[in-house]
Write an enzyme that holds these catalytic residues in place. Structure first.
Site, PDB file in Angstrom:
ATOM      1  CG  LEU A 231      51.720 -22.730 -14.427  1.00 47.63           C
ATOM      2  CD1 LEU A 231      51.200 -23.268 -14.032  1.00 47.63           C
ATOM      3  CD2 LEU A 231      53.418 -22.798 -15.010  1.00 47.63           C
ATOM      4  CG  ASP A 232      50.946 -13.707 -15.843  1.00 54.29           C
ATOM      5  OD1 ASP A 232      50.392 -13.371 -14.783  1.00 54.29           O
ATOM      6  OD2 ASP A 232      50.716 -14.128 -17.472  1.00 54.29           O
TER       7      ASP A 232
END
Length: 563
Positions: free
Chosen positions: A231-232
């Site tokens: 999850l950037d």
């Protein structure tokens, strides 16, 4: 977990996330989404163990003329890497417009220059895959944002326009660009919140259809071979007036919701949060150790390892490492030293002094690297990251250190990475003994390009055999990984004790209580010979010979002794 339990827990999360704005239709949308996925096949991954080692790479890091780069990557992995790597972190492999993939135009398609979903499927047959989910923002050239600009009713609320009543004075960001940008819309100028750049527009998860669509995309990634989902920049997902708009409770609740959904459909899928922030904020994404991220990036390790091998003093690394304990039997650390980004400096807050940080800045610049800055709420700027190849960062050029010392330092640093509690992730340039890419830096003007060079297949394959620098690092890395993968004491969930054996060494005791295995991992962080007394004698895992308690280590030598 049965379906009814899942839906009940999803509703609880949605009510918390949306508060007074919650509507019953939100839950109906989630029910329909769950039902739509129930007939599809999800291949269940094996649990994470000491055998898992990630390689961080782009889908086009390796290339051949006339061949899709994902195909070339697969070929390179099979022919040159083999089982040294079990998991491949594919940085964004989607169509994009900037930031080397992090301004996605379509979350559901593969960049045609890389290949297609069939290439992803083929790769997933030999390696576990980690997909990047750039959930916080999307390209201004995406259909979503085009719809917003054209006043398409579907996309009208997909983004966050400037609102004078919304207090942004405390907003925390990693960039110096404006928070809002203006765009030419169908019916005049439109504005949008942009945490990172004018081309990367933050999506509005406060609008429930956005959250629903993101959740559908997450399930698509899991179904199409993603065993880990990164999850950037996830900490920026939810915005609230008058706050920092980072790490808000609603963001954590969304990750908990995604954890529930993935556990239901594909248990064992790793959610990995990427939040380049001080350590305490970073580890908040573990939640209670079972309900949020399965792994968090160990952002403090890269700068502290660099500091240690620069000063030849392990004191600060040792003090920090003592604060790292077991999270749970389901959650652990995603350890790395280098990545596609630079060496983050925010995670050293409260650990390194301003003088310490400046020393690293000066050293990196002396070694040919660059420095990137961030904006602070008071309008000032501070160092955000150091941009340089990690092995080149380690060298003390002022002391006349040579390539030979560089090789020793690189392997010494990675001996800590690979023995530390958690799962090791090795950046492809670190694994292959690369150096600074000045051509890429100068051609682009982008600091991070100094460590993102793309490699021609036949050339890099030959250099791994013929170039002594590359060959020494690559073979040393392979040896470290091979030994790790056969030692239960290096399980990501095995206990870790940091030992005080003097400032000249960094030492760990790893113990797997289930199997009874114990390994002592010690590395000399200095350029001098160092004599130490190990707590116990045992077997040197690198030589197979019996080791006595009294040991003398050569400069930057590391040993793993099995009790």
């Amino acid at each position: 977990m049965d379906k009814q339990t899942l839906l009940s827990q999803i509703e609880e999360k949605l009510r918390f996330i949306y508060g007074d704005e919650y509507e019953k239709s939100y839950m109906e949308g989630m029910k329909d989404l769950v039902s739509s996925w129930e007939s599809r096949n999800f291949e269940q991954p094996r649990p994470i163990s000491e055998r898992n080692v990630y390689m961080i790479t782009y889908g086009d890091s390796f290339y051949e003329n006339g061949r899709p780069t994902l195909e070339t990557l697969h070929k390179f992995l099979k022919n040159n890497i083999g089982e040294t790597i079990t998991d491949v972190h594919l940085l964004p492999m989607f169509p994009y417009t900037s930031d080397d993939g992090f301004s996605v135009t379509d979350y559901r398609e593969i960049n045609p220059e890389l290949g297609n979903w069939e290439h992803i499927e083929a790769l997933s047959e030999d390696y576990r895959l980690m997909f990047d989910f750039v959930a916080n923002h999307i390209s201004k050239s995406s259909e979503w944002f085009k719809g917003y600009l054209n006043d398409d009713p579907k996309y009208r609320d997909y983004f966050i326009p400037k609102d004078e009543s919304f207090d942004t004075s405390h907003v925390v960001r990693p960039r110096t660009s404006p928070l809002y940008h203006e765009y030419e819309g169908k019916n005049g100028i439109k504005t949008a919140w942009t945490t990172f750049s004018e081309d990367q527009v933050d999506v509005n998860v406060r609008h429930f259809p956005v959250l629903l669509e993101l959740t559908d995309i997450l399930l698509e990634y899991a179904q199409k071979g993603g065993t880990s989902i990164r999850l950037d920049a996830i900490g920026f997902l939810w915005k609230r007036s008058g706050t920092t708009s980072i790490h808000l409770p609603e963001t954590h609740a969304i990750i908990e919701l995604w954890h529930l959904v993935l556990d239901y459909f594909k248990e064992g899928t790793q959610i990995i949060t990427e939040t380049n922030v001080p350590h305490k904020e970073n580890i908040s994404y573990f939640g209670d150790g079972e309900n949020e991220a399965h792994m968090v990036y160990q952002f403090s390790l890269p700068p502290l390892m660099l500091y240690t091998l620069t000063t030849h003093d392990s004191t600060k690394l040792t003090e920090w490492a003592k604060t790292i304990g077991k999270v749970s039997d389901e959650a652990t650390y995603f350890n790395f030293l280098a990545s596609h980004d630079g060496i983050g400096m925010r995670p050293t807050e409260g650990i390194l002094s301003e003088e310490d940080k400046q020393m690293l800045v000066d050293k990196v610049q002396e070694n040919g690297g660059r420095v990137s800055f961030k904006s602070n709420p008071d309008g000032s700027q501070s160092v955000y990251e150091l941009n340089i190849n990690y092995s080149e960062a380690l060298v003390n050029k002022g002391d006349g250190e040579s390539d030979e010392e560089a090789v020793k330092k690189s392997l010494a640093a990675h001996s800590v990475l690979i023995s530390f509690m958690g799962v090791p992730a090795i950046y492809y340039h670190s694994l292959l003994g690369s150096k600074n890419d000045y051509a890429g830096l100068e051609a682009s003007g982008i600091n991070r390009r100094i460590n993102r060079e793309k490699l021609e297949y036949s050339r890099i394959s030959d250099e791994l055999k013929a170039d002594s620098y590359r060959k020494s690092i690559f073979e040393g890395m392979q040896e470290l990984v091979r030994i790790r993968q056969n030692e239960p004491a290096f399980s990501p969930y095995a206990n870790q004790q940091v030992l005080d054996l003097g400032a000249s060494v960094f030492a760990l005791k790893r113990t797997n209580t289930q199997t009874g295995d114990t390994v002592y991992a010690v590395v000399n962080v200095t350029s001098e010979h160092v004599s130490i007394d190990l707590p116990e004698a045992g077997t040197n895992l690198f030589t197979g010979e019996s080791s006595v308690k009294a040991v003398t280590l050569t400069p930057y030598q590391y040993i793993w002794v099995k009790e």
